[in-house]
Design an enzyme around this catalytic site. Sequence first.
Site, PDB file in Angstrom:
ATOM      1  N   CYS A 330       5.977   9.030  -0.864  1.00 14.63           N
ATOM      2  CA  CYS A 330       5.470   9.080  -2.239  1.00 14.63           C
ATOM      3  C   CYS A 330       4.358  10.132  -2.367  1.00 14.63           C
ATOM      4  O   CYS A 330       4.634  11.320  -2.345  1.00 14.63           O
ATOM      5  CB  CYS A 330       5.020   7.697  -2.686  1.00 14.63           C
ATOM      6  SG  CYS A 330       4.907   7.533  -4.488  1.00 14.63           S
ATOM      7  N   HIS A 429       9.341   3.647  -1.165  1.00 10.49           N
ATOM      8  CA  HIS A 429       8.518   2.705  -0.413  1.00 10.49           C
ATOM      9  C   HIS A 429       9.428   1.646   0.211  1.00 10.49           C
ATOM     10  O   HIS A 429      10.570   1.483  -0.182  1.00 10.49           O
ATOM     11  CB  HIS A 429       7.515   2.006  -1.336  1.00 10.49           C
ATOM     12  CG  HIS A 429       6.446   2.902  -1.872  1.00 10.49           C
ATOM     13  ND1 HIS A 429       5.379   3.314  -1.110  1.00 10.49           N
ATOM     14  CD2 HIS A 429       6.282   3.460  -3.094  1.00 10.49           C
ATOM     15  CE1 HIS A 429       4.594   4.081  -1.848  1.00 10.49           C
ATOM     16  NE2 HIS A 429       5.122   4.195  -3.053  1.00 10.49           N
TER      17      HIS A 429
END
Length: 485
Positions: A330, A429
Amino acid sequence: MTTTLMIQGTTSDAGKTTLVAALCRILARKGIKVAPFKPQNMALNSAVTEDGGEIGRGQAVQAQAAGIAPHTDMNPILLKPSTDTGAQVIVHGKALSAMEADAYHDYKKVAMQAVLESYRRLQTQYQVIVVEGAGSPAEINLREGDIANMGFAEEVDCPVIIIADIDKGGVFAHLVGTLELLSASEQKRVVGFVINRFRGDIELLKPGLTWLEQKTNKPVLGVIPYIQKLHLEAEDALTANSTAENTQHLKIRVPVWQRISNHTDFDPLRLHPQVDFAFVGPGQSLEGADLIILPGTKNTIADLNFMRSQGWDTQLAKHLRYGGKVLGICGGLQMLGTALHDPHGIESPASSVNGLGYLDFETTFTQHKTLLNLQGELHINDKPVAISGYEIHAGLSTGPAFQRPIIYCEGQPEGCRSADDQIIATYWHGLFSQPSATQALLAWAGLTNARALDYSALIETELTRLADEVEQCMDIDALFPTFAS
């Protein structure tokens, strides 16, 4: 009629999240329809729900304990700090805006309505709602307009249990002091205390319990023992590092950003018997790692600057020169590109900064926030493996590097890798939650004969162990007489 019980704590990390999870699991296995609820949560660790929103990870774990899918109504207000005085405000799972503390204080009346809407919807679906407070109800400066603790309890007229952590010391002062600082009506709704994380001989504690009950006229409803090596996802504080006991291990290091988010990504690695895992804080070195993981962040540009101020960018360059592997997740992905653009001033005053330059792409921060639960295939070794995860980000990354994807989701490519295969990066994630994906990622990083660790099964086992311990030391039928067996 729905039964509601609220758990408040004398401090942060007193055990509220854990006790709510335990009660949810205990009630669920009695066949009772139960849901967790946290009116307001401040956390950078969040989960994506099936209804396409964002809630605190604590409520996602509590929902798992209750045997139900996480829903945005379980955490209607989520505050994600982006600076020391400001946070992104998430309402009913969707980002509303960034607010400074004073602006949010003015917004609380509106926030309370959102909280009550979610609570009332849950009331129509569940027999029991177990509510978790936030921090302490005795924060004098936060009492006005409170929606997280007694303000909510008073509004819905529910009983409250106060929990305190004896392992940190001062448990009697915490409990008596907290009760003393509440108003008369708030004190009346406190039905008792729970003491958490007790070690030693309970007989030596009993005189203190007797004194506490006489002093406050409130019963001690339970003393929860210190549960050794209980592994549940941490909502706020970084959990302790681990050292692999296996002779063959992989050394993984993760720098701790000032606004690190979703550090629960790494819980499966901390528990893996072949991984020597450590978070690296300010002033510490990344050197000696086999794999460096650049984690997510709530403020990529600020934490990229922080990384450079710590000299970690120089250490990362040396790590790569000597053949080390790097994974960006991310915000970590965004840092690895050539440039970051923030034309709308979403993270900081409108600006553009240079990235680390290891992968050929640029990132532009947008006002749209991506929230997705995903399943796909991980392509980093000879054989593709199943992988699941979720995306939470407000950036769009484009460039030639994405012509070398590492994940395919419903035929669509995601992530990227360097030409020499030393660096991989993804917006996903939860990469390490699936055993086959963890095994493949550790093998890519250099661990031969990597074992599979089923993290989801481990959490299930831990929730059951927690519930068993709590059920032994609390009279659940007395707390929920309507459902007494």
